[in-house]
Design a protein around this motif. Structure first.
Motif, short mmCIF file in Angstrom:
data_model
loop_
_atom_site.label_atom_id
_atom_site.label_comp_id
_atom_site.label_asym_id
_atom_site.label_seq_id
_atom_site.Cartn_x
_atom_site.Cartn_y
_atom_site.Cartn_z
N VAL A 186 0.86 -1.18 0.00
CA VAL A 186 0.00 0.00 0.00
C VAL A 186 0.90 1.23 0.00
N ALA A 187 0.47 2.25 -0.75
CA ALA A 187 1.17 3.54 -0.73
C ALA A 187 0.16 4.64 -0.45
N GLN A 188 0.60 5.68 0.24
CA GLN A 188 -0.27 6.86 0.34
C GLN A 188 -0.20 7.56 -1.01
N THR A 189 -1.38 7.93 -1.55
CA THR A 189 -1.37 8.47 -2.91
C THR A 189 -2.11 9.82 -3.06
N GLU A 190 -2.13 10.60 -1.95
CA GLU A 190 -2.51 12.01 -2.07
C GLU A 190 -4.03 12.25 -2.17
N SER A 191 -4.38 13.50 -2.48
CA SER A 191 -5.76 13.97 -2.35
C SER A 191 -6.54 13.87 -3.66
N PRO A 192 -7.69 13.18 -3.63
CA PRO A 192 -8.49 13.11 -4.87
C PRO A 192 -9.01 14.47 -5.33
N PHE A 193 -9.14 15.43 -4.40
CA PHE A 193 -9.62 16.75 -4.81
C PHE A 193 -8.49 17.60 -5.40
N LEU A 194 -7.30 17.53 -4.78
CA LEU A 194 -6.23 18.46 -5.16
C LEU A 194 -5.12 17.84 -5.99
N ASN A 195 -5.03 16.52 -6.00
CA ASN A 195 -3.88 15.88 -6.66
C ASN A 195 -4.30 14.85 -7.71
N LYS A 196 -5.30 15.21 -8.50
CA LYS A 196 -5.75 14.28 -9.56
C LYS A 196 -4.60 13.92 -10.49
N ASP A 197 -3.74 14.91 -10.72
CA ASP A 197 -2.61 14.72 -11.63
C ASP A 197 -1.58 13.72 -11.07
N ILE A 198 -1.64 13.46 -9.77
CA ILE A 198 -0.75 12.47 -9.18
C ILE A 198 -1.43 11.11 -9.11
N ILE A 199 -2.68 11.10 -8.65
CA ILE A 199 -3.37 9.82 -8.42
C ILE A 199 -3.51 9.04 -9.72
N LYS A 200 -3.89 9.71 -10.77
CA LYS A 200 -4.19 9.00 -12.03
C LYS A 200 -2.97 8.23 -12.56
N PRO A 201 -1.83 8.88 -12.76
CA PRO A 201 -0.68 8.10 -13.29
C PRO A 201 -0.13 7.11 -12.28
N THR A 202 -0.24 7.44 -10.98
CA THR A 202 0.28 6.54 -9.96
C THR A 202 -0.51 5.24 -9.96
#
Ligand code: PUT
Length: 279
Positions: A186-202
């Motif tokens: 499991v990894a912490q993968t940031e905020s769905p509201f503010l970090n869409k640009d991180i969650i999607k590729p991760t």
């Protein structure tokens, strides 16, 4: 005079915390480290101006990054935490009777030392005999270990500076190789509201490496957007098939996690479903 700490999320949004005391500040080899007492959330650890953890709400993050994978795996014995120098994930891990060895791999030894000094409620298990601490770069450490761990947790800072590599497909491949044949991470993968640009590729990168991929959510008031994501990559076990009687047993010693939370954390709002579904 009032003292406030301002955490800047981007050039359009900032959160402010009223501070009663600024206890410590230093420039470590890797980052600026501050410890403050806030009036709303109690003591707070800040790295490079970003809130890492607070006494009042740390239990949500540390329980959710730990118990969800440790209950999904039916018999975790050997686990690794990459990052997590405050010790909160380790504190939760050693609550599990099956655990024989917990390795903490933290690049910045000053995070560990200051957490022991200023945040003993969180760092309290770092001297447990089951715990071994490696002050090393997690990316290099994990490359050296093959077929070793039942569960790996990536408790990183935001993907800035040295942590960028912890959000890359190459690292997830090393994590896959470091896991036993039925391991999961499991990894912490940031905020769905503010970090869409991180969650999607991760999430996409994790799904290219692991046959089973899931995202789950928790409410963390001192993290940006308040709704926080964790991503799981698993070789064999699915969180929905977990033996929740083990979750019930752990829940006698938790403040957030319980069997219902284990199930409901994977219920995703449509905008998050869409985010991770898109190629
Ligand atoms: N360890 C998680 C830190 C996230 C801060 N935004």
């Amino acid at each position: 005079m009032e003292l406030w700490f301002t955490e800047y999320q981007n050039n359009k949004l900032a959160y402010g915390y009223k501070i009663s005391k600024h206890l410590h500040s230093e420039q470590t080899k890797f980052q600026r480290l501050d410890v403050v007492d806030t009036e709303q959330f109690g003591r707070m650890l800040i790295l490079d101006g970003i809130v890492m953890t607070t006494i009042e709400d740390e239990f949500v993050y540390h329980e959710m990054i730990s118990h969800v994978p440790l209950i999904t795996h039916p018999n975790p014995k050997k686990v690794a935490v990459i990052g997590g120098g405050d010790g909160g994930a380790i504190r939760e891990i050693i609550k599990h009777p099956s655990i024989e060895e917990a390795h903490l791999i933290e690049i910045d030894g000053r995070v560990i030392e200051n957490s022991k000094k200023y945040l003993p409620e969180i760092a309290c298990a770092l001297d447990d005999p089951k715990v071994t601490i490696f002050v090393e770069d997690g990316i290099e450490f994990i490359k050296k270990n093959k077929n070793t761990y039942d569960v790996i947790m990536v408790d990183s800072t935001d993907p800035i500076g040295p942590a960028v590599g912890l959000f890359k497909k190459e690292f997830y491949q090393s994590v896959y190789d470091a896991l036993k044949e039925d391991g999961l991470f499991v990894a912490q993968t940031e905020s769905p509201f503010l970090n869409k640009d991180i969650i999607k590729p991760t999430y996409q990168a994790i799904s290219e490496v692991f046959p089973i991929t899931r995202l789950y959510l928790a409410t963390i008031p001192t993290y940006p957007g308040f709704l926080w994501s964790f991503s799981m990559g698993s070789k064999k076990y699915k969180p929905e098939d977990a033996d929740l009687s083990r979750a019930e047993a752990i829940a006698s010693d938790t403040k957030y996690y319980n069997p219902e939370i284990h199930r409901s954390a994977f219920a995703l709002p449509n905008f998050v479903r869409d985010l991770i579904a898109q190629k």
